[in-house]
Structure formats: C-alpha cells, structure tokens
Design a protein around this motif. Sequence first.
Motif, short mmCIF file in Angstrom:
data_model
loop_
_atom_site.label_atom_id
_atom_site.label_comp_id
_atom_site.label_asym_id
_atom_site.label_seq_id
_atom_site.Cartn_x
_atom_site.Cartn_y
_atom_site.Cartn_z
N MET A 1 0.69 -0.86 0.05
CA MET A 1 0.36 0.22 -0.13
C MET A 1 1.30 0.69 0.42
O MET A 1 2.20 1.47 0.60
CB MET A 1 -1.08 0.17 0.87
CG MET A 1 -2.25 -1.08 0.81
SD MET A 1 -2.71 -0.88 -0.17
CE MET A 1 -4.12 0.47 0.72
N GLY A 2 0.07 2.37 -0.26
CA GLY A 2 1.06 3.75 -0.55
C GLY A 2 0.16 5.01 -0.58
O GLY A 2 -1.11 4.38 -0.46
N TRP A 3 0.85 6.13 0.29
CA TRP A 3 0.05 7.10 0.69
C TRP A 3 1.18 7.98 -1.18
O TRP A 3 2.23 7.87 -1.12
CB TRP A 3 0.31 8.20 1.52
CG TRP A 3 -0.71 7.14 2.53
CD1 TRP A 3 -0.75 6.23 3.29
CD2 TRP A 3 -2.16 7.20 2.96
NE1 TRP A 3 -1.70 5.91 4.09
CE2 TRP A 3 -2.49 6.67 3.64
CE3 TRP A 3 -2.81 8.14 1.48
CZ2 TRP A 3 -4.24 6.87 4.09
CZ3 TRP A 3 -4.33 8.19 2.18
CH2 TRP A 3 -5.14 7.57 3.24
N PHE A 4 0.31 8.83 -1.87
CA PHE A 4 0.36 9.56 -2.33
C PHE A 4 0.17 10.91 -2.22
O PHE A 4 -1.17 11.20 -1.72
CB PHE A 4 0.19 9.27 -3.87
CG PHE A 4 0.64 7.53 -3.65
CD1 PHE A 4 0.28 7.11 -3.48
CD2 PHE A 4 1.88 7.15 -4.70
CE1 PHE A 4 0.93 5.67 -3.67
CE2 PHE A 4 2.51 6.17 -4.72
CZ PHE A 4 1.07 5.22 -4.15
N ARG A 5 0.91 12.24 -2.85
CA ARG A 5 -0.13 13.83 -3.43
C ARG A 5 0.82 14.44 -3.79
O ARG A 5 1.35 14.28 -4.72
CB ARG A 5 0.72 13.94 -1.26
CG ARG A 5 2.17 14.73 -1.78
CD ARG A 5 2.64 14.70 -0.29
NE ARG A 5 3.71 15.86 0.01
CZ ARG A 5 4.12 16.75 0.78
NH1 ARG A 5 3.70 16.60 1.94
NH2 ARG A 5 5.47 16.38 0.57
N GLN A 6 -0.80 15.07 -4.28
CA GLN A 6 -0.54 16.11 -5.63
C GLN A 6 -0.72 17.66 -4.73
O GLN A 6 -2.22 17.71 -5.01
CB GLN A 6 -1.09 15.54 -6.82
CG GLN A 6 -1.50 16.63 -8.13
CD GLN A 6 -1.81 15.49 -9.20
OE1 GLN A 6 -2.70 14.67 -9.19
NE2 GLN A 6 -1.42 15.38 -10.62
N GLU B 1 3.88 23.21 2.81
CA GLU B 1 4.69 22.65 2.07
C GLU B 1 4.21 21.23 1.68
O GLU B 1 4.23 20.88 0.92
CB GLU B 1 5.98 22.87 1.48
CG GLU B 1 7.12 23.86 1.39
CD GLU B 1 6.56 25.16 2.39
OE1 GLU B 1 5.99 25.82 2.15
OE2 GLU B 1 6.09 24.41 4.54
N ASP B 2 3.48 20.53 3.11
CA ASP B 2 2.39 19.71 2.79
C ASP B 2 1.12 19.60 2.70
O ASP B 2 0.66 18.40 2.33
CB ASP B 2 2.36 19.20 4.33
CG ASP B 2 3.68 19.06 4.60
OD1 ASP B 2 4.17 18.95 5.85
OD2 ASP B 2 4.67 18.20 4.28
N THR B 3 0.47 20.95 2.09
CA THR B 3 -0.93 20.97 1.57
C THR B 3 -0.59 20.24 0.02
O THR B 3 0.29 20.72 -1.12
CB THR B 3 -0.93 22.48 1.27
OG1 THR B 3 -0.98 22.81 3.16
CG2 THR B 3 -2.34 22.62 0.83
N GLY C 1 -9.22 11.05 -3.42
CA GLY C 1 -8.31 11.50 -2.60
C GLY C 1 -8.97 12.60 -1.60
O GLY C 1 -10.18 12.27 -1.54
N THR C 2 -7.99 12.99 -0.71
CA THR C 2 -8.35 13.65 0.84
C THR C 2 -8.13 14.90 0.87
O THR C 2 -6.86 14.85 0.85
CB THR C 2 -8.61 12.82 1.81
OG1 THR C 2 -8.89 13.13 2.79
CG2 THR C 2 -7.71 12.19 2.19
N LEU C 3 -8.62 16.11 0.90
CA LEU C 3 -7.13 17.11 0.75
C LEU C 3 -7.15 17.62 2.11
O LEU C 3 -7.65 17.27 3.53
CB LEU C 3 -8.36 17.76 0.29
CG LEU C 3 -7.46 19.70 0.01
CD1 LEU C 3 -6.76 19.54 -0.79
CD2 LEU C 3 -8.91 20.71 -0.28
N VAL C 4 -5.39 18.01 2.18
CA VAL C 4 -5.18 18.56 3.57
C VAL C 4 -4.33 19.72 3.49
O VAL C 4 -3.38 19.72 2.13
CB VAL C 4 -3.74 17.46 3.85
CG1 VAL C 4 -3.16 17.78 5.30
CG2 VAL C 4 -4.16 16.10 3.63
N THR C 5 -5.32 20.55 3.64
CA THR C 5 -4.54 22.31 3.78
C THR C 5 -3.69 22.24 5.24
O THR C 5 -4.71 22.22 6.43
CB THR C 5 -5.78 22.89 3.23
OG1 THR C 5 -5.92 22.44 2.16
CG2 THR C 5 -5.12 24.24 3.33
N VAL C 6 -2.75 22.94 4.98
CA VAL C 6 -1.96 23.72 6.39
C VAL C 6 -1.79 24.82 6.02
O VAL C 6 -1.04 25.56 4.71
CB VAL C 6 -0.39 22.87 5.96
CG1 VAL C 6 -0.17 22.95 7.54
CG2 VAL C 6 -1.07 21.12 6.40
N SER C 7 -2.36 25.57 7.18
CA SER C 7 -2.24 27.37 7.11
C SER C 7 -1.38 27.76 7.95
O SER C 7 -0.41 26.81 8.88
CB SER C 7 -3.68 27.47 7.68
OG SER C 7 -3.75 27.17 9.42
#
Length: 124
Positions: A33-38, A88-90, A117-123
């Motif tokens: 299994m893997g996690w990815f981000r875009q 930068e992890d957003t 996808g599930t959205l991650v937003t870091v302020s």
Amino acid sequence: VQLQASGGGLVQAGGSLRLSCAASVRTFGTYAMGWFRQAPGKERGTVAVISRRGANTYYADSVKDRFTISRDNAKNTVYLQMNSLTPEDTALYYCAASVRSGSTWLDVPDFGSWGQGTLVTVSS
C-alpha cells in the motif's frame, strides 16, 4: 480493489493529522500500500509505501521523520500519521494498492488501484 481515503482537513502549521484508507477486498494482506500526494500544478508523487505485512516502510525524503505509514490487515486499513505539518504538505492525498510485495520502494506506476483523494490544507 476499492479504496476509500479519509481524514483530511485544515490544520495549522506544526499540527498533526491521521489519514485512513479502507480497502474493500478480502485479500488486503497481499497488496503493498502507498500514500501519494498531488499539489496544485505539480505531479503526483509517492509519500510513503508499506509492504504487504507491514515489515518494510519507505518514505519520501520530504516527509521522513515526520510521517508514519502503518497498516492493520485485520481491518483492511492503511494509515498515514502526519506530524509537524508545514504549508508545503498541502495537497490532495491518495492511497493506492499494488500487487507488488513492497519489499523495495514503489512509485506511482507500480500501483494499479487508487482511492479518491482527501484534501490536506496546512495554514501558516
């Protein structure tokens, strides 16, 4: 394999989030299994990979020592614990399954089944 990712949200810099990905398959333990981000305007990239039984884990340099991938084969679920988050992890985070063992690093082309996808937003 059907995958359902969850756990994204808005968090302040320095905070934590835990993503989950539930798989609808009887043979979950046969998939790496893997996690990815875009991020907007960027290509999808690998964040972390875990082997079939969880013995091996691999991380992108940008998340090493901050993120932890784990899995519970009894629950058909893979997790991504994200600590010390920065703007930068957003990104949109995806989970995916690979028929490969995961005994070595795997990249996007190695994964054949993808969740939404599930959205991650870091302020800041």
